[in-house]
Design a protein around this motif. Structure first.
Motif, PDB file in Angstrom:
ATOM      1  N   SER A  59       0.824  -1.196   0.000  1.00  0.00           N
ATOM      2  CA  SER A  59       0.000   0.000   0.000  1.00  0.00           C
ATOM      3  C   SER A  59       0.864   1.254   0.000  1.00  0.00           C
ATOM      4  N   ILE A  60       0.486   2.223  -0.850  1.00  0.00           N
ATOM      5  CA  ILE A  60       1.199   3.494  -0.967  1.00  0.00           C
ATOM      6  C   ILE A  60       0.204   4.622  -0.707  1.00  0.00           C
ATOM      7  N   ASN A  61       0.531   5.513   0.234  1.00  0.00           N
ATOM      8  CA  ASN A  61      -0.336   6.639   0.568  1.00  0.00           C
ATOM      9  C   ASN A  61       0.268   7.945   0.053  1.00  0.00           C
TER      10      ASN A  61
ATOM     11  N   ASP B 189       6.150   9.689  10.872  1.00  0.00           N
ATOM     12  CA  ASP B 189       5.343  10.900  10.855  1.00  0.00           C
ATOM     13  C   ASP B 189       5.195  11.399   9.421  1.00  0.00           C
ATOM     14  N   TRP B 190       4.001  11.838   9.065  1.00  0.00           N
ATOM     15  CA  TRP B 190       3.749  12.321   7.715  1.00  0.00           C
ATOM     16  C   TRP B 190       2.878  13.571   7.749  1.00  0.00           C
ATOM     17  N   LYS B 191       2.884  14.292   6.631  1.00  0.00           N
ATOM     18  CA  LYS B 191       2.108  15.523   6.487  1.00  0.00           C
ATOM     19  C   LYS B 191       1.615  15.625   5.055  1.00  0.00           C
ATOM     20  N   ALA B 192       0.849  16.662   4.765  1.00  0.00           N
ATOM     21  CA  ALA B 192       0.321  16.874   3.419  1.00  0.00           C
ATOM     22  C   ALA B 192       1.458  16.974   2.412  1.00  0.00           C
ATOM     23  N   GLY B 193       1.296  16.263   1.300  1.00  0.00           N
ATOM     24  CA  GLY B 193       2.297  16.271   0.243  1.00  0.00           C
ATOM     25  C   GLY B 193       3.331  15.184   0.353  1.00  0.00           C
ATOM     26  N   ASP B 194       3.335  14.416   1.453  1.00  0.00           N
ATOM     27  CA  ASP B 194       4.278  13.309   1.615  1.00  0.00           C
ATOM     28  C   ASP B 194       3.743  12.051   0.929  1.00  0.00           C
ATOM     29  N   LEU B 195       4.667  11.259   0.390  1.00  0.00           N
ATOM     30  CA  LEU B 195       4.345   9.956  -0.193  1.00  0.00           C
ATOM     31  C   LEU B 195       4.947   8.887   0.703  1.00  0.00           C
ATOM     32  N   LEU B 196       4.172   7.862   1.020  1.00  0.00           N
ATOM     33  CA  LEU B 196       4.626   6.859   1.988  1.00  0.00           C
ATOM     34  C   LEU B 196       4.275   5.450   1.522  1.00  0.00           C
TER      35      LEU B 196
ATOM     36  N   LEU C 162      -4.880   9.579  -0.850  1.00  0.00           N
ATOM     37  CA  LEU C 162      -5.045   8.668  -1.972  1.00  0.00           C
ATOM     38  C   LEU C 162      -4.172   7.448  -1.713  1.00  0.00           C
ATOM     39  N   THR C 163      -4.803   6.284  -1.655  1.00  0.00           N
ATOM     40  CA  THR C 163      -4.092   5.040  -1.391  1.00  0.00           C
ATOM     41  C   THR C 163      -4.128   4.164  -2.631  1.00  0.00           C
ATOM     42  N   VAL C 164      -2.969   3.617  -2.993  1.00  0.00           N
ATOM     43  CA  VAL C 164      -2.851   2.727  -4.149  1.00  0.00           C
ATOM     44  C   VAL C 164      -2.253   1.410  -3.673  1.00  0.00           C
TER      45      VAL C 164
END
Length: 371
Positions: free
Chosen positions: A280-282, A299-306, A327-329
């Motif tokens: 899964s990629i967010n 930790d993540w914020k707007a605009g980060d890809l994880l 958005l999760t792929v």
């Protein structure tokens, strides 16, 4: 004679988990790469693009997970890409600005946060019809195809033109098709034998390019205060492509979901996460928070890809007070097609083989019971 090597069969060897780790690409790194790609003249390839490479992708194949390549593409105002096609499937989303995506003879006006697809072997190209920079993310199965030696592509094709429909006639000189191929049901077991025609003349499933506009998706997500009490809003929605049928995908390889939580939504209060064999990629469109992946906090914020859920690593997400949209792929549809998709909603729930047995019941969101 070449040396022949034999090994222990997989079924006889112990199970060893060797999943890729969670991997965060901060917004700042993505923005810097967009700036770098936008500098100077258009490269000879006709693409201002680069792929985001996970540290475990050490085999020379650029990929974010073992299956999925994630690419950043940029176009300046007035620029257009060459026409390409390949045997991969693309799932794309705009993260800055917009333009026009053309797939075969279908044209989409793209705005920020829209999602669209490019089916396998359809010619496609992009144009920045705006007066601002356009950048988008592409998720594809090109990495998987390269790893198994099955990748194929061509470029610099002519711009596709509409063609008249051709009737599905049976040429007299080619009588061997799926419609006439022999089928024998064996009397002892009821199993079948089928002629070669059934292998090579497979009935196509219509799979046109599709486009989901963010402005159409947003009203169904609880993203503003008070939205949690609206029965028409859900915290997660699948962007469904009918061509994927029971595989519940956005492309035959990946699903995309948009999830949302309004400001002030109580965060997930549990201490345990869930498991699935799909990776899964967010992409965090708004909000901030953290994820616990295999015991590690990210930790993540707007605009980060994880890479938020490597295959079968326990993971849970904790959203901050401002809510989120994400958005999760995942490579979920491909794993259903392979018959390999395992799912465990929480450690006290059974491990289910999705698509092969009855699935998870009673949940509307990861570890959130429906009402």
């Amino acid at each position: 004679m070449n040396m022949i090597t034999f090994g222990t069969p997989s079924a006889a060897a112990p199970v060893e988990r060797d999943a890729w780790s969670a991997y965060l690409v901060p917004k700042e790194a993505i923005d810097a790469e967009i700036t770098r790609l936008a500098a100077g003249d258009m490269p000879a390839s006709g693409y201002r693009a680069s792929s985001i490479v996970h540290p475990r992708a050490t085999d020379g194949i650029p990929s974010f997970t073992p299956v999925t390549e994630v690419t950043i593409t940029v176009l300046k105002p007035g620029e257009r890409t060459p026409v390409r096609r390949g045997n991969y499937s693309l799932l794309e989303t705009s993260i800055l600005g917009g333009g026009r995506a053309s797939v075969a003879t279908t044209h989409f006006p793209i705005r920020e946060s829209d999602v669209w697809t490019v089916p396998s072997m359809k010619p496609y190209y992009y144009e920045n019809t705006s007066d601002q920079l356009w950048a988008w993310l592409t998720y594809s199965n090109a990495a998987f195809l390269r790893r198994i030696g099955a990748y194929w592509a061509e470029e610099n094709l002519p711009i596709p033109e509409p063609k008249p429909d051709v009737a599905d006639a049976l040429p007299a000189e080619r009588p061997y098709t799926r419609k006439t191929g022999p089928i024998h049901r064996l009397p002892s077991t009821g199993t079948e034998l089928r002629g070669y025609e059934h292998l090579t003349d497979i009935e196509p499933v219509p799979n046109p390019p599709l486009h989901w506009q963010w402005e159409d998706i947003a009203p169904y997500l609880p993203i503003n205060p008070g939205h949690n009490d609206d029965p028409n809003k859900r915290g997660i929605w699948l962007l469904y492509n009918p061509a994927t049928e029971r595989r519940q995908g956005t492309t035959p390889v990946h699903f995309a979901t948009y999830a949302g939580a309004s400001p002030g939504t109580p965060p997930y209060a549990g201490t345990r996460g869930h498991f699935h064999t799909s990776a899964s990629i967010n992409y965090h469109r708004t909000g901030h928070g953290y994820s616990i992946v295999d015991g590690q906090r990210v930790d993540w914020k707007a605009g980060d890809l994880l890479l938020s859920a490597p295959s079968w690593l326990e993971h849970a997400h904790y959203v901050g007070k401002d809510g989120w949209t994400v958005l999760t792929v995942q490579d979920h549809p491909m794993q259903i097609a392979l018959g390999s998709l395992l799912w465990q909603e929480s450690p006290d729930q059974p491990i289910l083989s999705l698509g092969n047995e009855e699935g998870q019941k009673g949940f509307v969101f990861p570890r959130e019971a429906g009402k």
